[in-house]
Design a protein around this motif. Structure first.
Motif: not given
Length: 215
Positions: A21-30
């Protein structure tokens, strides 16, 4: 220790879900946050207005409400069907990208104006100047606040537990159903997050060390 060992079937998969959840959200947010920052500094007034409106709305809306929209209200629009996990990723991305935007924008403002002027003198377009000259320098200068925002994102993933996502924040309720000591369980959950945050802090120090030499 018994609480952990007796419930590895919870701690393992649930923390794995948290990391995903963190990795996918982090990539999307960046990615989305960087695009928003480009809109905020665009010479086109409409683009600046759109970026400013998005950041203002997203930053001032509680994350729980963003989750509630994508989990309960968005499906009623009947556009694209989202299960609980994709809805959680979308909510975290939409919310965190506003903060990423402001971090990146602050980095862009630290780059000397002469850099952009030199790019224009070479015949580069605004997009080329931003992507090839300004952003690489800007990102180097905002590593600490950028990682701090990602750490906040990591901790915000626990809100997904309240919206039927089986991640680390939901471990306590499952331990309660099994009659386990919830306090001890929460301490193990806290330790897990401390380890994950330590990893992000290590990444921050590594990037700062590498890019300080690159300058």
């Amino acid at each position: 220790m018994d609480v952990l060992l007796n419930n590895l079937d919870l701690f393992g998969p649930f923390f794995l879900t948290t990391i995903e959840l963190f990795l996918l959200s982090a990539v999307g947010a960046l990615v989305w946050g960087t695009i928003l920052a480009m809109l905020r500094v665009s010479p086109v007034p409409v683009f600046r207005a759109v970026g400013t409106a998005y950041v203002t709305i997203a930053r001032n809306t509680p994350l729980t409400l963003v989750f509630a929209f994508f989990v309960f209200a968005y499906p009623l629009l009947d556009i694209v069907k989202l299960d609980y996990f994709p809805a959680a990723v979308t909510a975290l991305t939409v919310y965190t990208s506003a903060f990423i935007c402001e971090v990146v924008r602050s980095g862009i403002n630290t780059v000397p104006v002469g850099q952009a002027e030199a790019g224009r003198a070479l015949g580069l377009t605004f997009g080329q100047i931003l992507g090839q000259v300004v952003l690489p320098q800007a990102l180097r200068s905002v590593v600490p606040p950028l990682i701090s925002t990602l750490i906040a994102l990591l901790k915000n993933t626990t809100i997904a537990a309240g919206f039927s996502v089986a991640e680390a924040g939901a471990i306590r309720s499952y331990l309660s159903e099994r009659g386990e000591n919830q306090l001890i369980g929460l301490l193990w959950v806290a330790l897990g997050f401390i380890i994950l945050v330590a990893v992000l802090s290590f990444v921050q120090r590594s990037l700062e060390k590498r890019w300080s030499v690159a300058r």
